[in-house]
Design an enzyme around this catalytic site. Sequence first.
Site, PDB file in Angstrom:
ATOM      1  N   ASN A 150       0.809  -1.231   0.000  1.00  0.00           N
ATOM      2  CA  ASN A 150       0.000   0.000   0.000  1.00  0.00           C
ATOM      3  C   ASN A 150       0.837   1.275   0.000  1.00  0.00           C
ATOM      4  O   ASN A 150       0.509   2.254  -0.658  1.00  0.00           O
ATOM      5  CB  ASN A 150      -0.995  -0.014   1.169  1.00  0.00           C
ATOM      6  CG  ASN A 150      -0.308  -0.065   2.511  1.00  0.00           C
ATOM      7  OD1 ASN A 150       0.771  -0.630   2.651  1.00  0.00           O
ATOM      8  ND2 ASN A 150      -0.916   0.545   3.501  1.00  0.00           N
ATOM      9  N   GLU A 248       3.374  -5.491  12.338  1.00  0.00           N
ATOM     10  CA  GLU A 248       2.440  -4.369  12.131  1.00  0.00           C
ATOM     11  C   GLU A 248       1.352  -4.879  11.200  1.00  0.00           C
ATOM     12  O   GLU A 248       1.605  -5.114  10.017  1.00  0.00           O
ATOM     13  CB  GLU A 248       3.170  -3.178  11.498  1.00  0.00           C
ATOM     14  CG  GLU A 248       4.298  -2.617  12.337  1.00  0.00           C
ATOM     15  CD  GLU A 248       3.812  -2.022  13.648  1.00  0.00           C
ATOM     16  OE1 GLU A 248       2.625  -1.661  13.743  1.00  0.00           O
ATOM     17  OE2 GLU A 248       4.608  -1.958  14.586  1.00  0.00           O
ATOM     18  N   CYS A 282      -3.274   1.663   6.278  1.00  0.00           N
ATOM     19  CA  CYS A 282      -3.694   0.925   7.475  1.00  0.00           C
ATOM     20  C   CYS A 282      -4.291   1.864   8.518  1.00  0.00           C
ATOM     21  O   CYS A 282      -4.976   1.420   9.427  1.00  0.00           O
ATOM     22  CB  CYS A 282      -2.521   0.158   8.050  1.00  0.00           C
ATOM     23  SG  CYS A 282      -1.077   1.203   8.301  1.00  0.00           S
ATOM     24  N   GLU A 461       7.072   0.345  16.143  1.00  0.00           N
ATOM     25  CA  GLU A 461       8.156   0.870  15.326  1.00  0.00           C
ATOM     26  C   GLU A 461       8.347   2.343  15.669  1.00  0.00           C
ATOM     27  O   GLU A 461       7.635   2.891  16.498  1.00  0.00           O
ATOM     28  CB  GLU A 461       7.803   0.707  13.842  1.00  0.00           C
ATOM     29  CG  GLU A 461       7.648  -0.751  13.434  1.00  0.00           C
ATOM     30  CD  GLU A 461       7.389  -0.930  11.946  1.00  0.00           C
ATOM     31  OE1 GLU A 461       6.528  -0.203  11.404  1.00  0.00           O
ATOM     32  OE2 GLU A 461       8.051  -1.796  11.334  1.00  0.00           O
TER      33      GLU A 461
HETATM   34  P1  NDP Z   1       0.089  -9.488   3.116  1.00  0.00           P
HETATM   35  O1  NDP Z   1       0.069  -9.976   4.494  1.00  0.00           O
HETATM   36  O2  NDP Z   1      -0.609 -10.268   2.065  1.00  0.00           O
HETATM   37  O3  NDP Z   1       1.581  -9.320   2.595  1.00  0.00           O
HETATM   38  C1  NDP Z   1       2.541  -8.521   3.248  1.00  0.00           C
HETATM   39  C2  NDP Z   1       3.913  -9.002   2.840  1.00  0.00           C
HETATM   40  O4  NDP Z   1       4.111 -10.306   3.363  1.00  0.00           O
HETATM   41  C3  NDP Z   1       4.118  -9.114   1.344  1.00  0.00           C
HETATM   42  O5  NDP Z   1       5.436  -8.769   1.022  1.00  0.00           O
HETATM   43  C4  NDP Z   1       3.842 -10.569   1.109  1.00  0.00           C
HETATM   44  O6  NDP Z   1       4.410 -11.016  -0.074  1.00  0.00           O
HETATM   45  C5  NDP Z   1       4.477 -11.189   2.323  1.00  0.00           C
HETATM   46  N1  NDP Z   1       4.007 -12.531   2.644  1.00  0.00           N
HETATM   47  C6  NDP Z   1       2.825 -13.112   2.335  1.00  0.00           C
HETATM   48  N2  NDP Z   1       2.791 -14.377   2.798  1.00  0.00           N
HETATM   49  C7  NDP Z   1       3.971 -14.602   3.433  1.00  0.00           C
HETATM   50  C8  NDP Z   1       4.532 -15.726   4.108  1.00  0.00           C
HETATM   51  N3  NDP Z   1       3.888 -16.873   4.238  1.00  0.00           N
HETATM   52  N4  NDP Z   1       5.755 -15.596   4.639  1.00  0.00           N
HETATM   53  C9  NDP Z   1       6.421 -14.432   4.535  1.00  0.00           C
HETATM   54  N5  NDP Z   1       5.956 -13.351   3.872  1.00  0.00           N
HETATM   55  C10 NDP Z   1       4.738 -13.432   3.342  1.00  0.00           C
HETATM   56  O7  NDP Z   1      -0.449  -7.998   3.167  1.00  0.00           O
HETATM   57  P2  NDP Z   1      -0.723  -7.024   1.948  1.00  0.00           P
HETATM   58  O8  NDP Z   1       0.511  -6.885   1.117  1.00  0.00           O
HETATM   59  O9  NDP Z   1      -2.004  -7.438   1.299  1.00  0.00           O
HETATM   60  O10 NDP Z   1      -0.908  -5.635   2.707  1.00  0.00           O
HETATM   61  C11 NDP Z   1      -2.117  -5.199   3.201  1.00  0.00           C
HETATM   62  C12 NDP Z   1      -2.202  -5.423   4.696  1.00  0.00           C
HETATM   63  O11 NDP Z   1      -1.142  -4.748   5.347  1.00  0.00           O
HETATM   64  C13 NDP Z   1      -3.458  -4.873   5.316  1.00  0.00           C
HETATM   65  O12 NDP Z   1      -3.994  -5.807   6.227  1.00  0.00           O
HETATM   66  C14 NDP Z   1      -2.992  -3.647   6.060  1.00  0.00           C
HETATM   67  O13 NDP Z   1      -3.800  -3.296   7.136  1.00  0.00           O
HETATM   68  C15 NDP Z   1      -1.644  -4.067   6.491  1.00  0.00           C
HETATM   69  N6  NDP Z   1      -0.829  -2.912   6.809  1.00  0.00           N
HETATM   70  C16 NDP Z   1      -0.504  -2.671   8.123  1.00  0.00           C
HETATM   71  C17 NDP Z   1       0.208  -1.544   8.469  1.00  0.00           C
HETATM   72  C18 NDP Z   1       0.595  -1.280   9.885  1.00  0.00           C
HETATM   73  O14 NDP Z   1       1.495  -0.478  10.100  1.00  0.00           O
HETATM   74  N7  NDP Z   1      -0.001  -1.906  10.867  1.00  0.00           N
HETATM   75  C19 NDP Z   1       0.645  -0.574   7.448  1.00  0.00           C
HETATM   76  C20 NDP Z   1       0.264  -0.936   6.116  1.00  0.00           C
HETATM   77  C21 NDP Z   1      -0.446  -2.068   5.818  1.00  0.00           C
HETATM   78  P3  NDP Z   1       3.564 -11.033  -1.454  1.00  0.00           P
HETATM   79  O15 NDP Z   1       2.705  -9.830  -1.496  1.00  0.00           O
HETATM   80  O16 NDP Z   1       4.637 -10.989  -2.436  1.00  0.00           O
HETATM   81  O17 NDP Z   1       2.799 -12.303  -1.407  1.00  0.00           O
END
Ligand code: NDP
Length: 480
Positions: A150, A248, A282, A461
């Site tokens: 995002n 996070e 988020c 963080e």
């Molecule tokens: P995901 O959990 O799908 O993915 C996040 C990252 O984790 C990506 O790089 C993804 O890779 C990777 N990933 C996925 N599966 C695995 C695994 N089994 N092992 C290790 N890494 C893995 O989230 P999104 O990318 O869809 O992001 C949206 C989410 O992030 C929302 O829920 C949002 O709320 C949250 N978010 C939280 C924030 C905070 O500060 N609390 C800030 C911003 C977003 P790939 O995409 O390549 O599969």
Amino acid sequence: MEKLQNFIDGAYCAPKSGNYIDNYEPATGKVYSLIPNSDASDVETAVQAAERAYPIWSKMSAEDRSAVLIRLSEGIQARMDEFVAAESRDNGKPVSLAAHVDIPRAVSNFHFFATAIVHFASESHFMEGVGVNYTLRKPIGIVGCISPWNLPLYLFSWKIAPALAAGNCVIAKPSEITPYTAYLLGQVAKDAGLPDGVLNILHGEGKTVGDAIIKHQKIKAISFTGGTATGEYIARTAAPMFKKLSLELGGKNPNIIFADCDFDDMLNTTLRSSFANQGQICLCGSRIFIERPLYERFKEAFVAKVAKTVVSNPTDPKAILGAVVSKPHMEKVLSYVELAKQEGGTVLTGGEQVQLDAPYNEGYYIRPTVIEGLAYDCRTNQEEIFGPVVTITPFDTEEEVLLMANSTAYGLAATVWTSDLKRAHRVADELQSGIVWLNSWLVRDLRTPFGGMKASGVGREGGWEALRFFTEAKNVFVKY
Ligand code: NDP
């Protein structure tokens, strides 16, 4: 078609498998580049490079590491236009947003932690007549940083910068959906004089390369931002290996509006806090609670503004909203609008895909959506949608709104609008939320603790919290 590369040991290289994944441009729905489909063997190569680099980087003085990271920050600044265009194209966000928020913040992240590390001090505890304790804070070693799509470079750098500043070597993975600015970062790091192997950037899917990072024995800490389900999996997998974890995760943030607020300020900010980055931050407030005497006035003014909000291709200077990040995500967001209707909600504006003219006719555009008439505990109001969809709900008392606001599994951020000082502090105190904004939204001081409670994550963080996470404390006692 352009092929992106991994950045390992200070050089760009192809994935060992030779396989690539399509990278889509959300604005057009077309594939425009290819991403390395890396796997465990690429992680292994990166870990070996990081092992070689660690003694050099971790023993460098904080001042010298700081100088490299400041040059890295300046390197992004010098290529601002290129980074802005790449971020907007990869993610679908308006160019103006990438130019004002994403890339400047990546510059700040490196600059902030470059300067923080030279002021980072550890504690000493004096025991009267007995002796003195002093605490060493040493880098952990090799750490993994995994970030979402995002705010791609913004969140990628938010992890990498403190990890590097503290003297660690990093294996980092951006989201496979938005890899481009992380790809560009490798060259900037090289040009800044970062020693080879200190920062390794691997592209590919979470379930393969991400999984290999979290399971690698020599990667001692994982800093992850992403969805709660992925965070739960990472915790389950990495915690038994005794890795340090910073998670996070998702949110479902309340925006609480009392009738005595500054109406115009609240309205303009609520438009942003609902729909900035197509609602894919988020910290966006997706559940808006309005004190009943203000409800009708708010509803009329808000819906009128939302209906006029321009959804356009990201390069259009008039675009307030661009494209959402992917086709599956667009379908997920629209499925929640259907769910809301089934749950008895009324769509006041939006609720559908926006069809733009060619070449953007296959892009992923959603009209900003406002829904009313839902129970606070229905699925639409409990589950994270992460798109341009908000619900509005009236309330009568402070107790009632706190019950509704605190009812979700999440606890990331909250916003409160009121002119009553005592109430503002009282409500902030009662909210189950890691971050509370009073009469504002998304004002960020990088020194403050950032993160959520409940299903929104573990750890914080920002500022010293990040530097403490990326170091191991060792207490040494000296007897008199
Ligand atoms: P995901 O959990 O799908 O993915 C996040 C990252 O984790 C990506 O790089 C993804 O890779 C990777 N990933 C996925 N599966 C695995 C695994 N089994 N092992 C290790 N890494 C893995 O989230 P999104 O990318 O869809 O992001 C949206 C989410 O992030 C929302 O829920 C949002 O709320 C949250 N978010 C939280 C924030 C905070 O500060 N609390 C800030 C911003 C977003 P790939 O995409 O390549 O599969």
